[in-house]
Design a protein around this motif. Structure first.
Motif, short mmCIF file in Angstrom:
data_model
loop_
_atom_site.label_atom_id
_atom_site.label_comp_id
_atom_site.label_asym_id
_atom_site.label_seq_id
_atom_site.Cartn_x
_atom_site.Cartn_y
_atom_site.Cartn_z
N UNK A 30 0.61 27.28 -20.11
CA UNK A 30 -0.60 27.54 -19.33
C UNK A 30 -0.92 29.03 -19.25
N UNK A 31 -0.50 29.77 -20.25
CA UNK A 31 -0.79 31.21 -20.28
C UNK A 31 -2.19 31.44 -20.85
N UNK A 32 -3.19 31.44 -20.00
CA UNK A 32 -4.57 31.50 -20.48
C UNK A 32 -5.37 32.70 -19.98
N UNK A 33 -4.86 33.44 -19.00
CA UNK A 33 -5.58 34.64 -18.55
C UNK A 33 -5.42 35.73 -19.61
N UNK A 34 -6.12 36.84 -19.43
CA UNK A 34 -6.09 37.90 -20.43
C UNK A 34 -4.70 38.43 -20.72
N UNK A 53 6.24 27.88 -37.99
CA UNK A 53 4.80 27.70 -37.78
C UNK A 53 4.57 27.36 -36.32
N UNK A 54 3.79 28.17 -35.65
CA UNK A 54 3.51 28.01 -34.20
C UNK A 54 2.19 27.30 -34.01
N UNK A 55 2.20 26.19 -33.29
CA UNK A 55 0.96 25.49 -32.92
C UNK A 55 0.76 25.69 -31.43
N UNK A 56 -0.29 26.38 -31.07
CA UNK A 56 -0.53 26.78 -29.69
C UNK A 56 -1.38 25.74 -28.95
N UNK A 57 -0.80 25.13 -27.92
CA UNK A 57 -1.53 24.20 -27.08
C UNK A 57 -1.57 24.78 -25.66
N UNK A 58 -2.62 25.56 -25.41
CA UNK A 58 -2.78 26.22 -24.11
C UNK A 58 -3.65 25.35 -23.22
N UNK A 60 -5.15 25.30 -19.32
CA UNK A 60 -5.34 26.10 -18.11
C UNK A 60 -4.79 25.37 -16.89
N UNK A 61 -4.02 26.10 -16.09
CA UNK A 61 -3.49 25.55 -14.84
C UNK A 61 -2.12 24.94 -15.02
N UNK A 62 -1.16 25.40 -14.22
CA UNK A 62 0.20 24.91 -14.34
C UNK A 62 0.33 23.42 -14.08
N UNK A 63 -0.34 22.92 -13.04
CA UNK A 63 -0.25 21.49 -12.73
C UNK A 63 -0.77 20.65 -13.88
N UNK A 64 -1.92 21.05 -14.44
CA UNK A 64 -2.50 20.29 -15.54
C UNK A 64 -1.62 20.34 -16.78
N UNK A 65 -1.09 21.54 -17.07
CA UNK A 65 -0.25 21.69 -18.26
C UNK A 65 1.02 20.84 -18.14
N UNK A 66 1.64 20.88 -16.98
CA UNK A 66 2.86 20.09 -16.79
C UNK A 66 2.57 18.59 -16.86
N UNK A 67 1.41 18.19 -16.34
CA UNK A 67 1.05 16.77 -16.39
C UNK A 67 0.88 16.30 -17.83
N UNK A 68 0.22 17.10 -18.65
CA UNK A 68 0.06 16.76 -20.07
C UNK A 68 1.42 16.66 -20.74
N UNK A 69 2.28 17.64 -20.48
CA UNK A 69 3.61 17.64 -21.09
C UNK A 69 4.38 16.37 -20.72
N UNK A 70 4.44 16.06 -19.45
CA UNK A 70 5.22 14.90 -19.00
C UNK A 70 4.62 13.60 -19.54
N UNK A 71 3.30 13.49 -19.53
CA UNK A 71 2.66 12.28 -20.07
C UNK A 71 2.97 12.09 -21.54
N UNK A 72 2.98 13.19 -22.28
CA UNK A 72 3.27 13.07 -23.71
C UNK A 72 4.73 12.73 -23.97
#
Length: 409
Positions: A30-34, A53-58, A60-72
């Motif tokens: 969730x590192x999305x600020x400048x 090879x780095x695939x960046x999945x940013x 926004x928002x820690x809660x949202x990012x963690x929810x996506x991670x856990x769901x996946x």
């Protein structure tokens, strides 16, 4: 809500990388600020330089990012790695056996003795390490705009709570925003934690959060902490509710506000604005020479997999993340300090140098609320603090509600 999106996104990203040589790592963060975006690019570049090879999945928002991670992870389409904090955020997926451990690198680098005990207690569960630490953040730094303080006639850094309120009063009288704040529950918890640490010291901080001592929580001293917390509300501006933390930092950058109490990730925003610590802005690690240093940090966890290519990618990323040069390059832009104490930090700014020096005194190093409280307890505490902050709730009710929220489960 996040599951379908996450699955489709992960599948498309991995498919697009299939033709690339070397280990491929999809990393959710969730590192999305400048400042954050600039920092994570340092890790991505280091990973590519190591042949990956780095695939960046940013997201926004820690809660949202963690929810996506856990769901996946639960849905059987995990990323290679994902960002979490050094808290109990990933305790459930450890208990469910959904993460690969990183015991090999922990043993090589002697994490048992090298890392702060607060961090070890979070990432080591039942004898196994489940996260690779990247950095250390201190949650309760007091930042200030030198231009704003000069305009208000504040000539020295406050060293105790009375001097801090006196400086806020001068800023208010000068027509400036005394305290830049983003009205979100987690930010209000930071304000509370800062006051609890600075006013109550190590002893009260641990009695309230770690031991949840009802006698202390119901004491006049803790009531004074709550009163000081509510008093801070009189120094924010009308635009505060819902404001993001980095937008609050921007008020200091533009000289419109005097102080902000926020983690040292705020320094990344000053850096992105080409401002130099000690010149255009200042940093106070605590009110007084022995103020507790409330740490958290960023880690990568590695979802469970037996696929050789995925395991190879995970091991390469773990190796890259723990390299001294990667940790320094990341922290210089993120605002944090390296997790490793053996790096060459001579080129880091004066705020980072203060933090590194404090970390040598283990008696000052404490965890944030999420280290000591269960997710339910932390959520209940946040709810009370936000209600007290935003409504006419009495201090007596707030104190009783916190006591109820922090009773042992």
């Amino acid at each position: 809500m996040y599951k379908a999106y996450a699955a489709a996104l992960g599948a498309s990203l991995l498919a697009s990388a299939a033709a690339h040589a070397g280990p491929t790592a999809e990393v959710i963060h969730w590192w999305t600020s400048g400042g954050e975006s600039a920092a994570v690019k340092q890790v991505a570049q280091a990973y590519r330089a190591a042949g990956g090879t780095w695939i960046d999945t940013a997201i926004a928002g820690g809660d949202q990012s963690r929810a996506v991670t856990i769901n996946r992870i639960v849905g059987g389409n995990p990323p290679t790695a994902a960002q979490f904090n050094t808290t109990k955020q990933f305790a459930d997926i450890i208990e469910q056996g959904l993460l690969n451990n990183v015991d090999d690198i922990a043993a090589q680098q002697h994490w048992d003795t090298m890392l702060p005990q607060t961090v070890v207690n979070t990432i080591k569960v039942k004898g196994h390490y489940y996260a690779v630490p990247l950095n250390i953040h201190m949650q309760a730094w007091i930042w200030y705009s030198k231009a704003a303080l000069k305009k208000a006639g504040v000539t020295k850094e406050p060293e105790n709570i009375n001097e801090f309120f006196a400086a806020l009063d001068k800023l208010k009288a000068a027509g400036l925003i005394p305290l830049a704040h983003g009205g979100q529950s987690w930010q209000e918890t930071i304000l509370f934690s800062s006051l609890l640490a600075n006013m109550g010291g190590r002893e009260m901080y641990l009695q309230v959060l770690q031991h949840r001592d009802q006698r202390v929580i119901n004491s006049p001293a803790f009531r004074n902490v709550l009163l000081a917390f509510k008093r801070l509300h009189s120094y924010i501006d009308t635009g505060s509710p819902g404001r993001n933390w980095n937008d609050a930092t921007s008020l200091l950058i533009r000289g419109k506000a005097g102080f902000q109490i926020m983690g040292d990730w705020a320094k990344g925003e000053f850096n992105a604005a080409n401002m130099k610590a000690g010149e255009q802005f200042g940093c106070i690690p605590g009110l007084g020479a022995q103020a507790p240093y409330l740490i958290q940090g960023d880690v990568f966890v590695f979802p469970k997999t037996n696929k050789p290519d995925a395991v190879k990618a995970q091991k390469l990323l773990a190796s890259v993340v723990t390299q001294p040069q990667t940790q320094v390059a990341f922290s210089q832009l993120k605002g944090s300090i390296p997790m490793r104490p053996d790096v060459d930090a001579s080129k880091m700014d004066v705020c980072a140098q203060k933090g590194i020096a404090i970390m040598k005194d283990r008696s000052r190093v404490l965890g944030i609320t999420e280290v000591y409280l269960s997710p339910d307890q932390n959520g209940q505490l946040q709810d009370v603090l936000t209600a007290f902050w935003n409504t006419n709730m009495t201090v007596e009710k707030a104190q009783k509600s916190i006591a109820a929220a922090l009773r042992d489960e």
